[in-house]
Design an enzyme around this catalytic site. Structure first.
Site, PDB file in Angstrom:
ATOM      1  N   ARG A  74       3.913  -5.220  16.687  1.00  0.00           N
ATOM      2  CA  ARG A  74       2.526  -4.730  16.658  1.00  0.00           C
ATOM      3  C   ARG A  74       1.580  -5.826  17.165  1.00  0.00           C
ATOM      4  NH1 ARG A  74       2.349  -3.069  10.413  1.00  0.00           N
ATOM      5  NH2 ARG A  74       3.175  -5.193  10.361  1.00  0.00           N
ATOM      6  N   HIS A 119       5.854 -12.969   7.047  1.00  0.00           N
ATOM      7  CA  HIS A 119       6.108 -11.581   6.658  1.00  0.00           C
ATOM      8  C   HIS A 119       7.234 -11.520   5.639  1.00  0.00           C
ATOM      9  CE1 HIS A 119       6.656  -7.242   6.921  1.00  0.00           C
ATOM     10  NE2 HIS A 119       5.411  -7.235   7.373  1.00  0.00           N
ATOM     11  N   SER A 140       0.835  -1.218   0.000  1.00  0.00           N
ATOM     12  CA  SER A 140       0.000   0.000   0.000  1.00  0.00           C
ATOM     13  C   SER A 140       0.866   1.264   0.000  1.00  0.00           C
ATOM     14  CB  SER A 140      -0.961   0.006   1.188  1.00  0.00           C
ATOM     15  OG  SER A 140      -0.290  -0.273   2.400  1.00  0.00           O
TER      16      SER A 140
HETATM   17  N1  NMX Z   1       0.938 -19.861   5.615  1.00  0.00           N
HETATM   18  C1  NMX Z   1       1.282 -20.756   4.676  1.00  0.00           C
HETATM   19  N2  NMX Z   1       2.286 -20.579   3.812  1.00  0.00           N
HETATM   20  C2  NMX Z   1       2.997 -19.465   3.928  1.00  0.00           C
HETATM   21  C3  NMX Z   1       2.736 -18.493   4.911  1.00  0.00           C
HETATM   22  C4  NMX Z   1       1.634 -18.727   5.763  1.00  0.00           C
HETATM   23  N3  NMX Z   1       1.263 -17.847   6.680  1.00  0.00           N
HETATM   24  N4  NMX Z   1       3.615 -17.489   4.777  1.00  0.00           N
HETATM   25  C5  NMX Z   1       4.416 -17.809   3.731  1.00  0.00           C
HETATM   26  N5  NMX Z   1       4.040 -19.008   3.209  1.00  0.00           N
HETATM   27  C6  NMX Z   1       4.560 -19.675   2.037  1.00  0.00           C
HETATM   28  C7  NMX Z   1       4.379 -18.790   0.806  1.00  0.00           C
HETATM   29  O1  NMX Z   1       3.041 -18.874   0.316  1.00  0.00           O
HETATM   30  C8  NMX Z   1       5.434 -19.343  -0.122  1.00  0.00           C
HETATM   31  O2  NMX Z   1       4.939 -20.541  -0.665  1.00  0.00           O
HETATM   32  P1  NMX Z   1       5.181 -20.925  -2.213  1.00  0.00           P
HETATM   33  O3  NMX Z   1       6.663 -20.893  -2.404  1.00  0.00           O
HETATM   34  O4  NMX Z   1       4.586 -22.277  -2.343  1.00  0.00           O
HETATM   35  O5  NMX Z   1       4.494 -19.873  -3.012  1.00  0.00           O
HETATM   36  C9  NMX Z   1       6.567 -19.684   0.850  1.00  0.00           C
HETATM   37  O6  NMX Z   1       5.959 -19.824   2.140  1.00  0.00           O
HETATM   38  C10 NMX Z   1       7.640 -18.602   0.924  1.00  0.00           C
HETATM   39  O7  NMX Z   1       7.037 -17.357   1.233  1.00  0.00           O
HETATM   40  P2  NMX Z   1       7.778 -16.322   2.194  1.00  0.00           P
HETATM   41  O8  NMX Z   1       9.055 -15.937   1.544  1.00  0.00           O
HETATM   42  O9  NMX Z   1       7.863 -16.888   3.562  1.00  0.00           O
HETATM   43  O10 NMX Z   1       6.754 -15.125   2.267  1.00  0.00           O
HETATM   44  P3  NMX Z   1       6.566 -13.884   1.277  1.00  0.00           P
HETATM   45  O11 NMX Z   1       7.557 -12.838   1.617  1.00  0.00           O
HETATM   46  O12 NMX Z   1       6.529 -14.338  -0.140  1.00  0.00           O
HETATM   47  O13 NMX Z   1       5.093 -13.394   1.636  1.00  0.00           O
HETATM   48  C11 NMX Z   1       3.327 -12.928   3.166  1.00  0.00           C
HETATM   49  C12 NMX Z   1       4.813 -12.737   2.848  1.00  0.00           C
HETATM   50  C13 NMX Z   1       2.956 -12.047   4.335  1.00  0.00           C
HETATM   51  C14 NMX Z   1       2.503 -12.510   1.953  1.00  0.00           C
HETATM   52  C15 NMX Z   1       3.092 -14.427   3.504  1.00  0.00           C
HETATM   53  O14 NMX Z   1       3.802 -14.754   4.669  1.00  0.00           O
HETATM   54  C16 NMX Z   1       1.619 -14.761   3.677  1.00  0.00           C
HETATM   55  O15 NMX Z   1       0.948 -15.069   2.680  1.00  0.00           O
HETATM   56  N6  NMX Z   1       1.084 -14.718   4.951  1.00  0.00           N
HETATM   57  C17 NMX Z   1      -0.318 -14.932   5.200  1.00  0.00           C
HETATM   58  C18 NMX Z   1      -1.110 -13.710   4.824  1.00  0.00           C
HETATM   59  C19 NMX Z   1      -0.855 -12.577   5.783  1.00  0.00           C
HETATM   60  O16 NMX Z   1      -0.868 -12.726   6.996  1.00  0.00           O
HETATM   61  N7  NMX Z   1      -0.620 -11.367   5.235  1.00  0.00           N
HETATM   62  C20 NMX Z   1      -0.497 -10.178   6.064  1.00  0.00           C
HETATM   63  C21 NMX Z   1       0.876  -9.513   6.029  1.00  0.00           C
HETATM   64  C22 NMX Z   1       0.854  -8.296   6.899  1.00  0.00           C
HETATM   65  N8  NMX Z   1       0.022  -7.231   6.335  1.00  0.00           N
HETATM   66  O17 NMX Z   1      -0.833  -6.691   6.982  1.00  0.00           O
HETATM   67  O18 NMX Z   1       0.224  -6.835   5.161  1.00  0.00           O
HETATM   68  C1  MLT Z   2       2.345  -3.723   6.568  1.00  0.00           C
HETATM   69  O1  MLT Z   2       2.067  -3.219   7.663  1.00  0.00           O
HETATM   70  O2  MLT Z   2       2.361  -3.037   5.531  1.00  0.00           O
HETATM   71  C2  MLT Z   2       2.553  -5.192   6.481  1.00  0.00           C
HETATM   72  O3  MLT Z   2       3.154  -5.700   7.639  1.00  0.00           O
HETATM   73  C3  MLT Z   2       3.182  -5.665   5.211  1.00  0.00           C
HETATM   74  C4  MLT Z   2       4.609  -5.278   4.972  1.00  0.00           C
HETATM   75  O4  MLT Z   2       5.262  -4.580   5.727  1.00  0.00           O
HETATM   76  O5  MLT Z   2       5.118  -5.745   3.916  1.00  0.00           O
END
Ligand code: NMX
Ligand code: MLT
Length: 436
Positions: A328, A319, A243
């Site tokens: 947080r 994350h 964002s």
């Molecule tokens: N549950 C299951 N799998 C996960 C999770 C999770 N919570 N987090 C990461 N992975 C998987 C991810 O999907 C990826 O799988 P693949 O290679 O099969 O595509 C693998 O682990 C490697 O990903 P990462 O490098 O650990 O994470 P990345 O930096 O790509 O993504 C998020 C970060 C936050 C998008 C990811 O951890 C996620 O999808 N979390 C759940 C959704 C979430 O809580 N998002 C909120 C973030 C905070 N916010 O407010 O923005």
């Molecule tokens: C945020 O507050 O924007 C989330 O934790 C996602 C991020 O920092 O990438």
């Protein structure tokens, strides 16, 4: 001194000069080498943006102009009788770099109250929007049409000089921040309450969070404290999150702050980003339906594995940058321990915190198995009666405005150009690396 614009009018040229000198001396210095893998991995870890209002350390968490969340909780001014920081204080901190006095935050509450009224065309459009439109889409639409009021847009069309762009951007950002609680409350009332609640009024003697809460029909002073904490901690997370980055990018085209912010809200509305706070409660409610409020560890673990095996993520965990439990999350947990220690959903969230990280570690591919901010926010909101999960990301958005809009003022003050990185095709990359 409560002359906020005057304070930054002194600081911006000094910082712009410092940046100019720094660039002259070190403009060709190498910051890091970019790996091919990073280009395919969402640019993860590439140091490619300058963003002044906050900085994220993977092993410590966020600092706003150098202050951690516990620092902010200690140092920022509070509401009368309150213990949590006022979001007005964190905005002042991010915009000026200084911890404000009580007098300065009181001035800001009043200034935002003065600017809060929505133009009638925005009210009309919001009131006639279909209730089936997701609250985040309503937020984006309302802010988009508010751009009709942009002072920056008018000034740009009349040919003002680049050196003063920031002054008009500041006015738009202050107007938008002032109007956001009214917009957010209207969305809540329109979507979930009766028609008579659509007409909302700001009380100029009260703070930004209190006004938002009361306009949504809530009155518990403890909920006002939660709102202050919530709106403070979601305000910024350095510049690379989807964002903030979107707002930075769109702002760099000299699109006005309303259009830039609305674009950022469309990014926040994704389930991997801000919508995760909605997804967490949806997931927890599904879990409660299946297992009840007090499942044993084995049944909880089975539920987590089932989610993963069906190809879904565990919302609220993981994350892109952090490698620890999000501070947080921790401060929301502390709030819950203090105010709702016996809430069954809080107890469930605590039980989930014990079982999810070891499972995500076992999965082997998750870079960060720990909870992020979204894993805890919904449980607090539902405790005070805000059970409409599709609304949760709107509150995140209202808060995120503070950091991203403070940065937008500085971006124009420093004179950042249009953002335009270079992309390559796989074929071009293969050619460069001698592959194929
Ligand atoms: N549950 C299951 N799998 C996960 C999770 C999770 N919570 N987090 C990461 N992975 C998987 C991810 O999907 C990826 O799988 P693949 O290679 O099969 O595509 C693998 O682990 C490697 O990903 P990462 O490098 O650990 O994470 P990345 O930096 O790509 O993504 C998020 C970060 C936050 C998008 C990811 O951890 C996620 O999808 N979390 C759940 C959704 C979430 O809580 N998002 C909120 C973030 C905070 N916010 O407010 O923005
Ligand atoms: C945020 O507050 O924007 C989330 O934790 C996602 C991020 O920092 O990438």
């Amino acid at each position: 001194n409560t002359d906020l614009k005057g304070i930054i009018a002194k600081k911006i040229p000094k910082h712009a000069e410092l940046v100019k000198k720094f660039r002259k001396e070190h403009g060709k210095a190498k910051i890091m080498a970019v790996e091919l893998g990073q280009m395919y991995n969402g640019m993860r870890g590439i140091r490619s943006m300058v963003y002044e209002t906050s900085l994220l350390d993977p092993n410590e968490g966020i600092r706003f102009r150098g202050l951690t969340i516990p620092d902010c909780q200690k140092q920022l001014p509070k509401a009368p009788g309150g213990k949590e920081p006022l979001p007005e204080g964190i905005f002042w901190l991010m915009l000026t770099g200084d911890v404000p006095t009580q007098e300065q935050v009181n001035w800001l509450s009043k200034e935002w109250a003065k600017r809060a009224k929505l133009p009638s065309h925005v009210v009309k459009s919001m009131d006639t929007m279909s209730k089936t439109v997701h609250p985040m889409a309503q937020l984006s639409a309302a802010v988009t049409i508010l751009s009709a009021e942009s002072k920056f847009q008018k000034a740009y069309s009349s040919g003002v000089k680049k050196a003063v762009y920031w002054e008009y951007v500041y006015e738009d950002c202050m107007d938008l921040l002032a109007k956001l609680p009214v917009i957010a409350a209207k969305i809540y009332n329109h979507s979930f309450r009766s028609e008579e609640c659509g007409c909302v009024e700001i009380d100029p003697s009260k703070d930004w969070s209190y006004n938002l809460m009361t306009m949504m029909g809530y009155s518990d002073p403890q909920f006002a404290e939660l709102m202050r904490l919530y709106l403070t901690i979601h305000c910024d997370h350095e510049g690379g999150n989807a964002s903030a980055h979107t707002i930075h990018l769109v702002g760099s085209t000299l699109s006005d702050p309303f259009l830039a912010f609305a674009a950022g809200m469309n990014a926040l509305a994704g389930p991997l980003h801000g919508l995760a706070n909605q997804e967490v409660l949806v997931w927890i409610n599904r879990l409660r339906e299946k297992l009840g409020d007090d499942p044993n560890e084995k049944r909880l673990k089975d539920f987590v594995w089932k989610t993963l095996k069906s190809g879904q993520v565990i919302p609220g965990y993981g994350h892109a940058v952090l490698r620890i439990t999000d501070p947080r999350y921790t401060c929301q947990r502390e709030f819950a321990e203090k105010h709702l220690p016996n809430d069954p959903v809080f107890k469930l969230v605590s039980a989930i915190y014990k079982v999810v990280p070891p499972i995500l570690k076992e999965l082997g591919k998750v870079a960060n198995p720990w909870p992020n901010v979204d894993a805890h926010s919904g449980v607090l909101l539902q405790y005070y009666g805000l059970t409409q999960m599709s609304y949760y990301t709107v509150l995140f958005g209202v808060s995120r405005a503070m950091g991203t809009l403070a940065q937008l003022v500085w971006s124009r003050g420093i004179g950042f150009p249009i953002e335009r990185p270079k992309s390559l095709t796989t074929e071009a990359l293969m050619k460069q690396l001698g592959g194929k």
